[in-house]
Design a protein around this motif. Structure first.
Motif, PDB file in Angstrom:
ATOM      1  N   PRO A  55     102.783 -17.782 -36.345  1.00  0.00           N
ATOM      2  CA  PRO A  55     101.897 -16.666 -36.658  1.00  0.00           C
ATOM      3  C   PRO A  55     100.459 -17.149 -36.882  1.00  0.00           C
ATOM      4  CG  PRO A  55     103.860 -16.656 -38.071  1.00  0.00           C
ATOM      5  CD  PRO A  55     103.809 -17.984 -37.389  1.00  0.00           C
ATOM      6  N   ALA A  60      98.109 -12.399 -40.158  1.00  0.00           N
ATOM      7  CA  ALA A  60      99.348 -12.198 -40.911  1.00  0.00           C
ATOM      8  C   ALA A  60      99.051 -11.774 -42.351  1.00  0.00           C
ATOM      9  CB  ALA A  60     100.190 -13.466 -40.906  1.00  0.00           C
ATOM     10  N   HIS A  64     100.066  -8.313 -44.132  1.00  0.00           N
ATOM     11  CA  HIS A  64     100.838  -8.311 -45.371  1.00  0.00           C
ATOM     12  C   HIS A  64     100.110  -7.517 -46.450  1.00  0.00           C
ATOM     13  CE1 HIS A  64     103.115  -9.851 -48.848  1.00  0.00           C
ATOM     14  NE2 HIS A  64     104.082 -10.058 -47.972  1.00  0.00           N
ATOM     15  N   SER A 399     101.923  -5.421 -37.341  1.00  0.00           N
ATOM     16  CA  SER A 399     102.986  -6.432 -37.406  1.00  0.00           C
ATOM     17  C   SER A 399     102.963  -7.440 -36.270  1.00  0.00           C
ATOM     18  CB  SER A 399     104.348  -5.719 -37.405  1.00  0.00           C
ATOM     19  OG  SER A 399     104.418  -4.779 -36.323  1.00  0.00           O
ATOM     20  N   GLU A 401     101.705 -10.361 -36.082  1.00  0.00           N
ATOM     21  CA  GLU A 401     101.908 -11.737 -36.533  1.00  0.00           C
ATOM     22  C   GLU A 401     103.069 -11.875 -37.514  1.00  0.00           C
ATOM     23  OE1 GLU A 401     100.221 -14.216 -35.003  1.00  0.00           O
ATOM     24  OE2 GLU A 401      99.481 -12.508 -33.830  1.00  0.00           O
ATOM     25  N   LEU A 402     103.210 -10.962 -38.440  1.00  0.00           N
ATOM     26  CA  LEU A 402     104.327 -11.041 -39.392  1.00  0.00           C
ATOM     27  C   LEU A 402     105.664 -11.092 -38.670  1.00  0.00           C
ATOM     28  CD1 LEU A 402     103.263  -8.486 -42.168  1.00  0.00           C
ATOM     29  CD2 LEU A 402     103.227 -10.978 -42.325  1.00  0.00           C
TER      30      LEU A 402
END
Length: 421
Positions: A55, A60, A64, A399, A401-402
């Motif tokens: 990621p 990310a 988050h 989302s 990268e997560l």
């Protein structure tokens, strides 16, 4: 044979946890914001550290933060694992004990390596220490790091003195809140088993928890088999579902079942053990199955054929009654949840191509913040469309990268308090 244990309907007041469903209004949740541990991922270390991709940390973290904002905007108290851990190790005795156990579980065996690392940590404040332990320590960052023991010399080309912990933002797995207690989990892999130490010390020493009478339905210090929180689902105040999976052993399910079902202070009366294929794509039960309303569930159609369900109840003399269910999943859920109807909402509507793609980014993994109201990844647009068609209220979070860590909103959250239904 029926249960011989009289069950109470309320939780013990002096305990800090209350989770008796998957869908009750979420009031308090534990998260971990991804940090520099993600920057210590390299292609050659992906398998070792259980990642499929790397990621981009900056994005990310923003994703988050958007996740946390959705929770806060909907009345959820968000607490962070790293903050609680830093507050826990403020006492010098606790700090020393924590570091020693952390190095043990990290597999740092060489005496010279241990002493050098302890000296490296010595001048750090508590917040820096916790972030450093999570991020990992590169050998090049310690000028006097040298290999003097045999074990150190064998690993002389390995770049880390202490491995990073990139999986920690999936706070669902190291422990799980069930009723007014927890399972303190023994995780399948060494690289993740260190994650449990944070919960162990927080609940033992943190001012908010140290005086609480917290029951342990599973304890990593007593129980040797594996279990992870992604396999533990609370269907209602009487019924649990626990996956037997790539990460959770059948013996662990029996351990939890015995301690819960024979406990008079908890309302649980039945554990349904779901045997799912032991594949990376079906890592945990919540990878392929989550509860989103009283009578609605997400599911990945790929597990419906091979799925087996075993019902476990309290029998005589401390033994369990275990029966294999011979019915469709919908009927099993209707029977034990007291429902007239059950809807299984398939990832991407069950389309083979769309479901395969969106299951890769956890299309079936949702976090309910209230009955019929869930947090989902925005990228799973086909699945999200089907959920909306079934009347589910969605909070879509970015989302890109997560999702590279192979976990969804439920994986990234550990509820501590939910309102009872």
């Amino acid at each position: 044979m029926g249960t011989t244990v009289k069950k109470r309907e309320t939780n013990v007041d002096n305990r800090p946890f209350n989770v008796t469903s998957e869908i009750g209004n979420l009031k308090k949740v534990l998260l971990h914001r991804p940090g520099l541990e993600v920057e210590n991922l390299t292609p050659e270390l992906l398998d070792r550290l259980l990642f499929d991709d790397i990621p981009y940390l900056d994005i990310a973290q923003k994703e988050h933060d958007a996740f946390a904002k959705v929770l806060k905007d909907n009345g959820v108290e968000v607490v962070y694992l790293e903050d609680l851990a830093a507050e826990t190790v403020e006492m010098s005795k606790v700090r020393s004990e924590f570091i020693n156990q952390f190095l043990d579980d990290a597999g740092v065996r060489g005496e010279s390596s241990r002493e050098i690392l302890k000296e490296y940590f010595a001048d750090m404040d508590e917040e820096t220490l916790i972030h450093t332990l999570i991020a990992g320590v590169r050998k090049k960052d310690i000028p006097d790091f040298s290999a003097s023991s045999l074990s150190d010399k064998i690993d002389t080309n390995y770049p880390f003195a202490l491995d990073p912990m990139p999986n920690l933002y999936f706070t669902r797995d190291p422990f799980a809140t069930i009723g007014s207690g927890i399972t303190l989990n023994n995780m399948r892999t060494q690289v993740r088993n260190r994650e449990t130490i944070f919960a162990e010390f927080i609940f033992k020493y943190h001012p908010e928890f140290k005086e609480a009478d917290i029951p342990y339905w599973f304890d990593r210090n007593q129980d040797s088999t594996s279990i992870e929180g992604g396999d533990e689902l609370i269907l209602n105040k009487h019924t649990l579902a626990i996956g037997i999976s790539q990460r959770t052993d059948a013996e662990s399910v029996e351990t939890v079942a015995k301690r819960l079902l024979f406990n008079e202070e908890e309302p649980f009366e039945r554990v349904l053990a779901f045997k799912i294929p032991e594949k990376r794509a079906f890592m945990h039960l919540d990878t392929v199955f989550t509860m989103i309303d009283y009578d609605k569930f997400t599911i990945h159609s790929g597990v419906e054929g091979p799925l087996k369900v075993y019902s476990m109840t309290a029998g005589k003399d401390g033994e369990l009654n275990i029966v294999e269910e011979q019915d469709r999943l919908e009927n099993i859920l209707k029977k034990y949840l007291g429902l007239e109807d059950v809807t299984l909402i398939r990832c991407a509507g069950g389309d083979r191509i769309d479901a395969g793609r969106e299951q890769w980014s956890d299309g079936s993994n949702t976090l309910a913040i209230a009955p019929g109201e869930v947090v989902v990844y925005s990228r799973n647009h086909k699945t999200n469309e089907v959920l909306r068609e079934h009347g589910i209220k969605l909070h879509e979070i970015p989302s890109s990268e997560l999702s590279r860590g192979r976990g969804g909103p439920r994986c990234m959250s550990m509820p501590l308090v939910r309102e009872n239904l």
